[in-house]
Design a protein around this motif. Structure first.
Motif, mmCIF file in Angstrom:
data_model
loop_
_atom_site.group_PDB
_atom_site.id
_atom_site.type_symbol
_atom_site.label_atom_id
_atom_site.label_comp_id
_atom_site.label_asym_id
_atom_site.label_seq_id
_atom_site.Cartn_x
_atom_site.Cartn_y
_atom_site.Cartn_z
ATOM 1 N N ALA A 1 5.567 5.582 -10.804
ATOM 2 C CA ALA A 1 6.191 6.903 -10.822
ATOM 3 C C ALA A 1 7.507 6.867 -11.582
ATOM 4 O O ALA A 1 7.816 7.777 -12.354
ATOM 5 C CB ALA A 1 6.402 7.399 -9.399
ATOM 6 N N SER A 2 8.276 5.800 -11.389
ATOM 7 C CA SER A 2 9.572 5.697 -12.069
ATOM 8 C C SER A 2 9.391 5.558 -13.575
ATOM 9 O O SER A 2 10.105 6.182 -14.364
ATOM 10 C CB SER A 2 10.386 4.526 -11.512
ATOM 11 N N LYS A 3 8.418 4.769 -13.991
ATOM 12 C CA LYS A 3 8.197 4.569 -15.426
ATOM 13 C C LYS A 3 7.538 5.792 -16.061
ATOM 14 O O LYS A 3 7.803 6.122 -17.220
ATOM 15 C CB LYS A 3 7.361 3.317 -15.663
ATOM 16 N N ASP B 1 0.836 -1.190 0.000
ATOM 17 C CA ASP B 1 0.000 0.000 0.000
ATOM 18 C C ASP B 1 0.878 1.250 0.000
ATOM 19 O O ASP B 1 1.943 1.278 0.632
ATOM 20 C CB ASP B 1 -0.890 0.026 1.241
ATOM 21 N N PHE B 2 0.424 2.286 -0.669
ATOM 22 C CA PHE B 2 1.180 3.533 -0.767
ATOM 23 C C PHE B 2 1.590 4.052 0.604
ATOM 24 O O PHE B 2 2.721 4.499 0.812
ATOM 25 C CB PHE B 2 0.334 4.578 -1.501
ATOM 26 N N TRP B 3 0.678 3.979 1.571
ATOM 27 C CA TRP B 3 0.949 4.561 2.879
ATOM 28 C C TRP B 3 1.951 3.762 3.710
ATOM 29 O O TRP B 3 2.380 4.213 4.763
ATOM 30 C CB TRP B 3 -0.352 4.756 3.668
ATOM 31 N N ASN B 4 2.324 2.597 3.222
ATOM 32 C CA ASN B 4 3.306 1.790 3.939
ATOM 33 C C ASN B 4 4.677 1.760 3.268
ATOM 34 O O ASN B 4 5.604 1.120 3.782
ATOM 35 C CB ASN B 4 2.807 0.348 4.071
ATOM 36 N N PRO C 1 -2.172 -0.402 -8.973
ATOM 37 C CA PRO C 1 -2.310 -0.199 -7.537
ATOM 38 C C PRO C 1 -1.320 -1.028 -6.729
ATOM 39 O O PRO C 1 -1.034 -2.181 -7.069
ATOM 40 C CB PRO C 1 -3.755 -0.634 -7.260
ATOM 41 N N HIS C 2 -0.770 -0.424 -5.679
ATOM 42 C CA HIS C 2 0.180 -1.036 -4.746
ATOM 43 C C HIS C 2 1.603 -1.087 -5.301
ATOM 44 O O HIS C 2 2.485 -1.659 -4.673
ATOM 45 C CB HIS C 2 -0.278 -2.437 -4.305
ATOM 46 N N PHE C 3 1.822 -0.485 -6.478
ATOM 47 C CA PHE C 3 3.165 -0.365 -7.050
ATOM 48 C C PHE C 3 3.382 1.091 -7.492
ATOM 49 O O PHE C 3 3.850 1.356 -8.590
ATOM 50 C CB PHE C 3 3.337 -1.308 -8.245
ATOM 51 N N ASP D 1 12.335 1.524 0.282
ATOM 52 C CA ASP D 1 11.581 0.886 -0.797
ATOM 53 C C ASP D 1 11.553 1.792 -2.037
ATOM 54 O O ASP D 1 11.785 1.349 -3.162
ATOM 55 C CB ASP D 1 10.137 0.607 -0.367
ATOM 56 N N TYR D 2 11.234 3.053 -1.800
ATOM 57 C CA TYR D 2 11.152 4.033 -2.888
ATOM 58 C C TYR D 2 12.496 4.179 -3.599
ATOM 59 O O TYR D 2 12.568 4.143 -4.840
ATOM 60 C CB TYR D 2 10.708 5.378 -2.307
#
Length: 256
Positions: free
Chosen positions: A159-161, A99-102, A152-154, A107-108
């Motif tokens: 964002a990178s792509k 999830d985005f909030w986790n 979703p969840h990636f 990770d980023y």
């Protein structure tokens, strides 16, 4: 397509899509700089495929999330073959399903530092070489349908792509006057080691195939011919575009 007397650098070419691209470019006549981060045996397999096609290969170990490694990779390729004509930015990682909030900073960074920063600075080093040698060249980024399609969840991956998509579009304008072309290839779901978990989950695999009009996952060999076209003189007037190689997935995808 004839790539005789051309030299191609293919990042992440020790397995999967990168290995297939390296082999296919070699079959078209190019010598290949083979890059790997942590799979030396795979790099040797790629070299064997390149040599079986009658071409020369050179293996370089580099972590493209580290800028000093990026510069080493490009400089070693130039030193070995005397030049580079084609860059295929293939190396990448999909990151953690979360999830985005986790998502943590670590990770980023893992995803963006390789997929976007690595692609950015490898391209920069390649372009600097072309400018110094006053030559034209070809840049092909292996992006993803997720430069355009939500996943979703990636979110870090998307964002990178998405960043790679806008980098490509911008550089098409900036580099065009120098005769340097740049394009993206956006694969859909491909049978590669990165998708091993999916391939071993019959339920999820069936669900995904229902979203693909051609009814199957792609293979690395489905991507390589498009790369070869974009690397060849047949694509001299092609720049600033994304080519989707996804069996129609992007036109039919919906969350199950």
């Amino acid at each position: 397509m004839n790539l005789q007397r051309k030299v191609a650098l293919v990042t992440g070419s020790s397995q999967g899509i990168g290995q297939a691209i390296a082999a296919y470019l070699a079959q078209a006549g190019a010598d290949i700089v083979i890059d790997y981060r942590s799979h030396p045996d795979g790099a040797k397999e790629t070299l064997a495929k390149v040599e079986a096609a009658g071409r020369k290969g050179h293996i370089v170990q580099a972590d493209l999330s580290v800028i000093s490694d990026v510069r080493k990779l490009v400089s070693e390729g130039i030193h070995h073959f005397g030049k580079l004509d084609i860059l295929v930015n293939n190396a990448g990682v999909d990151g953690k399903n979360a999830d985005f909030w986790n998502i943590t900073e670590a990770d980023y960074d893992t995803v963006v530092n390789l997929n976007l920063k690595g692609t950015f600075f490898t391209t920069q080093a390649f372009v600097q070489h072309l400018i110094e040698t006053k030559r034209t060249g070809k840049i092909i980024n292996i992006s993803s349908v997720h430069e355009e399609m939500a996943f979703p969840h990636f979110t870090s991956y998307c964002a990178s792509k998405g960043g790679v998509k806008m980098m490509m579009r911008n550089l098409a304008v900036e580099l065009g006057p120098m005769g340097i072309t740049i394009n993206n290839i956006a694969p859909g779901a491909i049978e590669t080691p990165i998708n091993t978990k999916l391939l071993n989950d019959p339920v999820k695999l069936h669900s995904l195939k229902q979203n693909i009009p051609l009814g199957r996952l792609g293979k690395p060999e489905d991507i390589a011919p498009m790369v070869t076209f974009l690397a060849s003189s047949a694509a001299d007037y092609v720049t600033g575009a994304t080519f989707y190689v996804d069996g129609g997935l992007i036109r039919n995808y919906h969350e199950q």
